[in-house]
Scaffold this motif. Structure first.
Motif, PDB file in Angstrom:
ATOM      1  N   LEU A  15       0.860  -1.177   0.000  1.00 23.57           N
ATOM      2  CA  LEU A  15       0.000   0.000   0.000  1.00 23.57           C
ATOM      3  C   LEU A  15       0.890   1.219   0.000  1.00 23.57           C
ATOM      4  O   LEU A  15       1.844   1.287   0.775  1.00 23.57           O
ATOM      5  N   GLU A  16       0.611   2.147  -0.878  1.00 19.73           N
ATOM      6  CA  GLU A  16       1.404   3.357  -0.895  1.00 19.73           C
ATOM      7  C   GLU A  16       0.494   4.556  -1.088  1.00 19.73           C
ATOM      8  O   GLU A  16      -0.362   4.579  -1.983  1.00 19.73           O
ATOM      9  N   LEU A  17       0.638   5.553  -0.204  1.00 21.31           N
ATOM     10  CA  LEU A  17      -0.082   6.804  -0.367  1.00 21.31           C
ATOM     11  C   LEU A  17       0.956   7.854  -0.749  1.00 21.31           C
ATOM     12  O   LEU A  17       1.986   7.962  -0.098  1.00 21.31           O
ATOM     13  N   VAL A  18       0.677   8.583  -1.831  1.00 24.40           N
ATOM     14  CA  VAL A  18       1.629   9.595  -2.295  1.00 24.40           C
ATOM     15  C   VAL A  18       0.950  10.961  -2.308  1.00 24.40           C
ATOM     16  O   VAL A  18      -0.008  11.167  -3.047  1.00 24.40           O
ATOM     17  N   GLY A  19       1.446  11.858  -1.477  1.00 26.76           N
ATOM     18  CA  GLY A  19       0.972  13.241  -1.485  1.00 26.76           C
ATOM     19  C   GLY A  19      -0.529  13.392  -1.360  1.00 26.76           C
ATOM     20  O   GLY A  19      -1.145  14.190  -2.058  1.00 26.76           O
ATOM     21  N   ILE A  20      -1.117  12.629  -0.437  1.00 26.55           N
ATOM     22  CA  ILE A  20      -2.584  12.633  -0.325  1.00 26.55           C
ATOM     23  C   ILE A  20      -3.071  13.898   0.379  1.00 26.55           C
ATOM     24  O   ILE A  20      -2.634  14.226   1.482  1.00 26.55           O
ATOM     25  N   ARG A  21      -3.974  14.592  -0.300  1.00 24.01           N
ATOM     26  CA  ARG A  21      -4.722  15.671   0.336  1.00 24.01           C
ATOM     27  C   ARG A  21      -6.174  15.250   0.292  1.00 24.01           C
ATOM     28  O   ARG A  21      -6.691  14.912  -0.764  1.00 24.01           O
ATOM     29  N   LEU A  68      -6.161  16.064   5.570  1.00 22.57           N
ATOM     30  CA  LEU A  68      -4.814  15.583   5.245  1.00 22.57           C
ATOM     31  C   LEU A  68      -4.138  16.573   4.287  1.00 22.57           C
ATOM     32  O   LEU A  68      -4.729  16.964   3.281  1.00 22.57           O
ATOM     33  N   HIS A  69      -2.938  16.974   4.640  1.00 29.94           N
ATOM     34  CA  HIS A  69      -2.245  17.958   3.802  1.00 29.94           C
ATOM     35  C   HIS A  69      -0.988  17.346   3.216  1.00 29.94           C
ATOM     36  O   HIS A  69       0.117  17.795   3.498  1.00 29.94           O
ATOM     37  N   GLY A  70      -1.120  16.323   2.409  1.00 29.82           N
ATOM     38  CA  GLY A  70       0.045  15.728   1.789  1.00 29.82           C
ATOM     39  C   GLY A  70       0.607  14.589   2.628  1.00 29.82           C
ATOM     40  O   GLY A  70       1.634  14.737   3.281  1.00 29.82           O
ATOM     41  N   VAL A  71      -0.068  13.445   2.617  1.00 30.02           N
ATOM     42  CA  VAL A  71       0.391  12.306   3.405  1.00 30.02           C
ATOM     43  C   VAL A  71       1.117  11.321   2.492  1.00 30.02           C
ATOM     44  O   VAL A  71       0.607  10.966   1.429  1.00 30.02           O
ATOM     45  N   ASP A  72       2.311  10.941   2.893  1.00 31.91           N
ATOM     46  CA  ASP A  72       3.050   9.896   2.189  1.00 31.91           C
ATOM     47  C   ASP A  72       3.261   8.740   3.139  1.00 31.91           C
ATOM     48  O   ASP A  72       3.711   8.949   4.264  1.00 31.91           O
ATOM     49  N   LEU A  73       2.943   7.555   2.670  1.00 25.92           N
ATOM     50  CA  LEU A  73       2.994   6.403   3.572  1.00 25.92           C
ATOM     51  C   LEU A  73       3.164   5.141   2.732  1.00 25.92           C
ATOM     52  O   LEU A  73       2.576   5.026   1.664  1.00 25.92           O
ATOM     53  N   ARG A  74       4.055   4.224   3.172  1.00 30.18           N
ATOM     54  CA  ARG A  74       4.209   2.968   2.443  1.00 30.18           C
ATOM     55  C   ARG A  74       4.158   1.822   3.423  1.00 30.18           C
ATOM     56  O   ARG A  74       4.837   1.841   4.446  1.00 30.18           O
ATOM     57  N   VAL A  75       3.350   0.831   3.083  1.00 29.42           N
ATOM     58  CA  VAL A  75       3.332  -0.405   3.860  1.00 29.42           C
ATOM     59  C   VAL A  75       3.882  -1.489   2.959  1.00 29.42           C
ATOM     60  O   VAL A  75       3.317  -1.785   1.900  1.00 29.42           O
ATOM     61  N   ALA A  80      -7.343   5.132   2.152  1.00 28.56           N
ATOM     62  CA  ALA A  80      -6.730   3.877   1.730  1.00 28.56           C
ATOM     63  C   ALA A  80      -7.775   2.820   1.405  1.00 28.56           C
ATOM     64  O   ALA A  80      -7.539   1.948   0.573  1.00 28.56           O
ATOM     65  N   SER A  81      -8.966   2.912   2.048  1.00 33.03           N
ATOM     66  CA  SER A  81      -9.981   1.887   1.811  1.00 33.03           C
ATOM     67  C   SER A  81     -10.996   2.320   0.770  1.00 33.03           C
ATOM     68  O   SER A  81     -11.957   1.609   0.508  1.00 33.03           O
ATOM     69  N   GLY A  82     -10.816   3.505   0.197  1.00 35.48           N
ATOM     70  CA  GLY A  82     -11.710   3.946  -0.870  1.00 35.48           C
ATOM     71  C   GLY A  82     -12.955   4.679  -0.399  1.00 35.48           C
ATOM     72  O   GLY A  82     -13.786   5.058  -1.216  1.00 35.48           O
ATOM     73  N   SER A 135      -2.044  10.148  -4.917  1.00 37.55           N
ATOM     74  CA  SER A 135      -2.569   8.881  -5.409  1.00 37.55           C
ATOM     75  C   SER A 135      -2.428   7.764  -4.383  1.00 37.55           C
ATOM     76  O   SER A 135      -1.558   7.787  -3.512  1.00 37.55           O
ATOM     77  N   VAL A 136      -3.350   6.818  -4.502  1.00 37.99           N
ATOM     78  CA  VAL A 136      -3.355   5.633  -3.662  1.00 37.99           C
ATOM     79  C   VAL A 136      -2.922   4.466  -4.543  1.00 37.99           C
ATOM     80  O   VAL A 136      -3.505   4.240  -5.603  1.00 37.99           O
ATOM     81  N   LEU A 137      -1.883   3.751  -4.125  1.00 39.23           N
ATOM     82  CA  LEU A 137      -1.402   2.630  -4.918  1.00 39.23           C
ATOM     83  C   LEU A 137      -1.531   1.354  -4.111  1.00 39.23           C
ATOM     84  O   LEU A 137      -1.098   1.285  -2.964  1.00 39.23           O
ATOM     85  N   LEU A 138      -2.152   0.361  -4.736  1.00 39.71           N
ATOM     86  CA  LEU A 138      -2.246  -0.951  -4.101  1.00 39.71           C
ATOM     87  C   LEU A 138      -1.384  -1.895  -4.925  1.00 39.71           C
ATOM     88  O   LEU A 138      -1.665  -2.096  -6.113  1.00 39.71           O
ATOM     89  N   ASP A 139      -0.351  -2.426  -4.319  1.00 41.46           N
ATOM     90  CA  ASP A 139       0.539  -3.335  -5.019  1.00 41.46           C
ATOM     91  C   ASP A 139       1.015  -2.733  -6.349  1.00 41.46           C
ATOM     92  O   ASP A 139       1.088  -3.409  -7.377  1.00 41.46           O
ATOM     93  N   GLY A 140       1.233  -1.411  -6.326  1.00 47.96           N
ATOM     94  CA  GLY A 140       1.746  -0.751  -7.516  1.00 47.96           C
ATOM     95  C   GLY A 140       0.697  -0.239  -8.493  1.00 47.96           C
ATOM     96  O   GLY A 140       1.012   0.485  -9.417  1.00 47.96           O
ATOM     97  N   HIS A 141      -0.588  -0.622  -8.293  1.00 45.67           N
ATOM     98  CA  HIS A 141      -1.637  -0.152  -9.195  1.00 45.67           C
ATOM     99  C   HIS A 141      -2.359   1.017  -8.552  1.00 45.67           C
ATOM    100  O   HIS A 141      -2.721   0.964  -7.382  1.00 45.67           O
ATOM    101  N   GLU A 142      -2.603   2.056  -9.367  1.00 43.77           N
ATOM    102  CA  GLU A 142      -3.309   3.188  -8.814  1.00 43.77           C
ATOM    103  C   GLU A 142      -4.785   2.831  -8.645  1.00 43.77           C
ATOM    104  O   GLU A 142      -5.422   2.312  -9.558  1.00 43.77           O
ATOM    105  N   VAL A 143      -5.347   3.118  -7.477  1.00 42.54           N
ATOM    106  CA  VAL A 143      -6.743   2.760  -7.216  1.00 42.54           C
ATOM    107  C   VAL A 143      -7.564   3.979  -6.797  1.00 42.54           C
ATOM    108  O   VAL A 143      -8.603   3.839  -6.161  1.00 42.54           O
ATOM    109  N   ASN A 144      -7.101   5.163  -7.160  1.00 40.36           N
ATOM    110  CA  ASN A 144      -7.886   6.368  -6.859  1.00 40.36           C
ATOM    111  C   ASN A 144      -9.292   6.226  -7.431  1.00 40.36           C
ATOM    112  O   ASN A 144      -9.451   5.854  -8.582  1.00 40.36           O
ATOM    113  N   GLY A 145     -10.292   6.550  -6.622  1.00 36.79           N
ATOM    114  CA  GLY A 145     -11.660   6.573  -7.140  1.00 36.79           C
ATOM    115  C   GLY A 145     -12.310   5.215  -7.240  1.00 36.79           C
ATOM    116  O   GLY A 145     -13.453   5.102  -7.652  1.00 36.79           O
TER     117      GLY A 145
END
Lengths: 752, 238
Positions: B10-16, B25-32, B55-57, B65-75
């Motif tokens: 799971l990867e969150l990149v620059g989430i607002r 949220l003002h720009g959250v970056d996080l990787r699991v 992260a859960s949609g 962007s929200v990435l699950l296993d490398g795939h973008e899942v925004n929206g």
């Protein structure tokens, strides 16, 4: 606890049974009961029960899977029955094909459309709005049916396989249709029980009501699930309507009223338990059949056998424990921008209403084709009827609008007022109380100014309101709605049709023209003026009451009974007072309502649909704002304009448009509540009030709103860098510190 | 753990993101990373629950962007993510109160595990639920409700598990029991993102921790280090 049943329920059941036995003994026909007649009666009862069980199943399924109690369930059946008639009888389609098209295609489509367009938005609405909207759908569906299939032709939906084919039972024959209905009803109930309890989609349907977000987190598609629920509920309603139509005939009102029996049956199962609802339906069916067979209530109570369902509903709702009625549903609370009307504002407003009425009815204001001065008796009559209904509607303002106590029985209260008035001016009580021996002549009663009697009527109606308030005190929301509905229905079936209550006279007026201050209001124009004045006075009284301690208490119990109680508000007493007040207003309004035409149709006049319509119109206009009721005047205004255009051979499409507006307008307005729960007048008031010179607060609010649209994004909340002056102003505004709404120098210059 | 080269699960990149016009949220970056137990700590109102919502949609970010296993899942809708293996146990008893225990378990079958298996696994982990299988979930005790909520995580083989304030309002002994389950899931190699306000229980399980403050991640590091800084962060001394 007795056999696991609460003590109070057991006692209530025993008392109810005792009362039923006593009534039965007194009304026994004396017909001989043989095992044969008994069995046939039982078979009829079970068959009736099966028909109602089908409706009740639909109701319970919709309620458990959507959380919405659908008053339109019966109307969906009505529409489907007419549609089926159109396809099968009028167009000659095969019954199976027609059945498939209506139940299999049309009904689910209707359900899905209802869900997507309306129900989805109702999820966070308050219960009042939810109920009003489903009632509006009911009224709209019925008016569509009335428009498409006009009442001038006789229609019949044939029995499946004819009435003469079936199993021979010896003394009588069991037609295939009835056998099918019985089997289908039981099969549907069992299937639905299985669906809801044992399948994943059924579980998901109920889960979505409980917690929509969590259902999605589990992987269910909430929108698909609730659309399925509505499609299913709509199919059940449609099937019920088509199967019941051959028995009852194709009459929208009759068919729609079946839904009350279904309500009673559903209430047996606390609105959620399917098997209990089916048992309830069977019980009502048996009671009805055996009552008709063995008992005779006489001509004075000729509709009493029809009142079994509403009476049982009343009994069940009052007696059953109220466990777990409240589903864990988040009600979206409105931000209140309410401001008390000042005493002189109310005075000016009501004065303006009266002045306008004088100018209108006197014909001094000329609006061309709108000119009400040229109103004929037809228009004036409907204007008077509309204002009388608006007066009855005023009784709902403190009750529903402020105290949040849903009441579907305004017409029953109004009718009671009319009845009391009839008795009071009749003068019979003078002899009854022995006052004639003190030198009082019953004839003198009629000479005393009617105003006193009307006020007395109001006072005499208060106890009825208080009486209804007592069971209502422990009910809330939906059960309260059902209780008042059952009460209204019972009154219209037992009380009003009794010739002693509303004597039927051949010609002339049952209710004499009202005489006030020595003036007899015997022409329609004068009576219109009188109605407007009474309306203005009651509105003013209500506006002042809203400012009083009681007004605050009503708002408090509406917001939170528990919180109000902990503050020391006597909840039960507060409710009794508001019900009594509502009954007083409705009773007085009833006098005027009955006097408009001079006669009350004691059988049709109190139909539940009329009561629903009053509640609906008031809700659409804005149930918490007294003056909103005046907008009912638009109905006769539009009708009158339509008539006039028609008379002068004018444009067809305008006439049709006005016709559509008056028929569907109120229902559409209520649907508007989905988007604007406070009713139409609220927004109008917001637009209008800034024009008034002394309402600087309203102008400030609008200015603040406009400013908020333009204001800079607050963003980082000052963490990264100091706030700029614009941001400080923006924050102040959001926090409601509004000392300078729009600085003269513009943004940036102030507060640097 | 040498997960540096692998794709983050799971990867969150620059989430607002936020609610209405207000950004939380003002720009959250996080990787699991796969197999990682990531503890997201922070005070009330820091934006932890909102992060899980993104992260859960449930919440669509305004930016990032929200990435699950490398795939973008925004929206992508939350129910699709759930069926794809994202398992969020929300804050405050993630159960259906008017459904029975068994029916609650039936709702867990959307992720592809059969009803029979879900029941077997849940009852094996929490025998108390079996005793109460026909009871309405709303009438269970707080701890039992949280067990029921947790049983979805235990029985549906999720790709990533997100836990929001698992310990809230529960007796310490029950919290301990629940975290034992979390630990065994972690040992089995499940990636877990845990949000907690009170950190003690989590830090024993986590192998990566982060402090969240005012809608952004202030610091990431090994749990032991983060634990030391936590008090300072809570008191606003960071």
């Amino acid at each position: 606890m007795i056999f696991g049943v609460r003590h109070s329920v057991a006692v209530a059941t025993a008392l109810g049974t005792l009362a039923a036995v006593i009534i039965a003994v007194f009304t026994w026909k004396g017909a001989q009961v043989t095992s044969e007649t008994f069995l046939v009666t039982t078979y009829i009862g079970l068959f009736l029960g099966a028909l109602w069980a089908m409706y009740a199943t639909g109701l319970v399924v919709v309620y458990t899977t959507t959380g919405v109690f659908n008053f339109a369930q019966g109307a969906i059946g009505v529409f489907a029955a007419f549609f089926y008639w159109e396809l099968h009888v009028n167009r000659g389609w095969h019954s199976i094909l027609a059945l498939f098209v209506v139940v299999g295609l049309f009904a689910p489509a209707l359900g899905v459309v209802l869900d997507i367009v309306i129900m989805r938005r109702l999820r966070t609405a308050s219960l009042v709005v939810q109920l009003m909207v489903t009632v509006a759908i009911m009224v709209l569906l019925l008016s569509v049916v009335g428009d498409i299939w006009e009442a001038d032709t006789a229609r019949r939906v044939p029995y499946l396989f004819g009435i003469n084919n079936g199993i021979d039972l010896g003394p009588s024959q069991l037609p295939w249709h009835r056998l099918i209905v019985f089997v289908v009803a039981i099969a549907i109930a069992v299937a639905m029980r299985y669906l809801l309890r044992r399948t994943r989609i059924g579980t998901a349907m109920r889960a979505v009501v409980d917690n929509r977000e969590l259902a999605a987190l589990n992987g269910a598609r909430p929108n698909v699930v609730s659309s399925t629920s509505w499609a299913l509920g709509s199919m059940l309603g449609a099937l019920g309507g088509i199967l019941i139509a051959p028995e009852l005939g194709l009459d929208p009102a009759t068919l729609n009223n079946v839904v009350i029996i279904a309500f009673a049956a559903a209430a047996f199962g606390a609105l959620k338990n399917l098997p209990m609802a089916v048992i309830g339906a069977m019980l009502i069916g048996l009671l009805r059949a055996h009552t008709v067979a063995w008992l005779d209530f006489g001509s004075d109570f000729r509709f009493a056998h029809l009142s079994i369902a509403p009476l049982l509903l009343l009994f069940v709702v009052i007696a059953l424990p109220q466990a777990r009625l409240e589903v864990g549903r988040l009600v979206h609370h409105l931000r209140r921008h309410e401001r008390f009307t000042k005493w002189w504002e109310g005075l000016i407003g009501c004065g303006v209403i009266i002045l306008l009425a004088v100018a209108f009815s006197g014909g001094w204001l000329d609006f061309g084709i709108w000119d009400p001065g040229a109103w004929g008796s037809r228009e004036l009559n409907s204007a008077n009827e509309a204002m009388a209904l608006a007066l009855i509607g005023l009784s709902l303002v403190p009750l529903i609008g402020w105290a949040g106590q849903i009441n579907f029985a305004p017409l029953a209260f109004a009718g009671f007022g009319a009845f009391v008035y009839l008795k009071v001016i009749g003068g019979g009580w003078v002899t009854f109380l022995g006052l004639d021996r003190l030198g009082l002549d019953p004839q003198d009663i009629r000479d005393i100014d009617n105003g006193y009697w009307i006020l007395l009527v109001g006072l005499l109606c208060a106890p009825l309101g208080a009486l209804v308030a007592l069971p209502a005190a422990r009910l809330r929301g939906l059960y309260l709605a059902l209780m008042t509905m059952a009460f209204a229905q019972a009154m219209s079936l037992i009380f009003f049709p009794n010739p002693w209550v509303m004597p039927i006279i051949g010609t002339g007026r049952q209710f004499p023209h009202i005489e006030l201050f020595g003036v007899t209001f015997n022409d329609r124009r004068g009576f219109f003026l009188l109605l407007m004045c009474v309306f203005a006075v009651v509105v003013y009284a209500l506006v002042m009451l809203r400012r009083s301690r009681y007004g605050r208490r009503w708002m408090a119990i509406n917001d939170s009974q528990a919180a109000a109680a902990t503050l020391g508000v006597p909840v039960v007493w507060t409710k009794v007072v508001v019900y009594a007040l509502s009954a007083v207003i409705a009773g007085i309004a009833g006098v005027f309502w009955a006097t408009v035409s001079g006669n009350v149709d004691s059988v049709q006049g109190f139909d539940l649909l009329i009561g629903f319509n009053i509640v609906l119109l008031v809700a659409a206009a804005g149930v918490s704002i007294p003056v909103a009721g005046i907008f009912l005047i638009f109905i006769p205004l539009f009708t009158g304009l339509g008539h006039r255009l028609e008379d002068s051979g004018n444009v067809d499409f305008l006439v049709t448009l006005l016709d559509i507006m008056t028929t569907y307008g109120p229902g559409m307005l209520v649907l508007g509540m989905v988007f604007n729960p406070r009713g139409a007048i609220f927004e109008m008031g917001r637009g209008f009030s800034p024009i008034l010179p002394w309402r600087s607060d309203a102008r400030a609010e609008i200015a603040a709103e406009n400013a908020q649209k333009r204001e800079p994004e607050i963003g980082e909340l000052g963490i990264e860098r100091p706030f700029t002056p614009e941001e400080v102003i923006a924050i102040d505004r959001r926090l409601g510190i509004l000392d300078e709404v729009v600085p003269k120098e513009g943004y940036g210059a102030a507060r640097s | 753990m040498s997960t540096e080269s692998a794709t983050p699960l799971l990867e969150l990149v620059g989430i607002r993101a936020g609610y209405g016009t207000i950004d939380v949220l003002h720009g959250v970056d996080l990787r699991v990373m796969p197999g990682q137990v990531y503890a997201l700590l922070g005070p009330n109102g820091a934006g932890k629950t909102t992060t899980l919502g993104v992260a859960s949609g449930q919440i669509h970010p305004h930016a990032g962007s929200v990435l699950l296993d490398g795939h973008e899942v925004n929206g992508v809708s939350p129910d699709r993510l759930a069926r794809a293996g994202v398992c969020l146990i929300p804050e405050g008893r993630g159960i259906f109160p008017n459904l029975s225990v068994a029916e609650n378990l039936r709702m867990s079958t959307y992720a592809g595990v059969s009803y029979k298996q879900v029941q077997e696994r849940a009852f094996a982990q929490f025998p108390r639920l079996q005793e109460r299988r026909n009871q309405m979930a709303g009438t269970l005790s707080g701890g039992e409700q949280q067990m029921l909520a947790m049983s979805r995580a235990l029985s549906t083989d999720p790709a990533i598990l997100m836990l929001d304030e698992l310990s809230m309002g529960l007796a310490p002994i029950i919290v301990e029991e629940l975290y034992e389950q979390v630990a065994s899931l972690a040992e089995a190699g499940l990636s877990i993102l845990i949000v907690e306000q009170f950190a003690q229980a989590v830090l024993g399980v986590a192998n990566e921790a982060a402090i969240m403050l005012h809608g952004r991640i202030q610091r990431t590091g090994p749990p032991a280090e983060i634990a030391e800084e936590l008090t300072a962060a809570y008191l606003g001394m960071s």
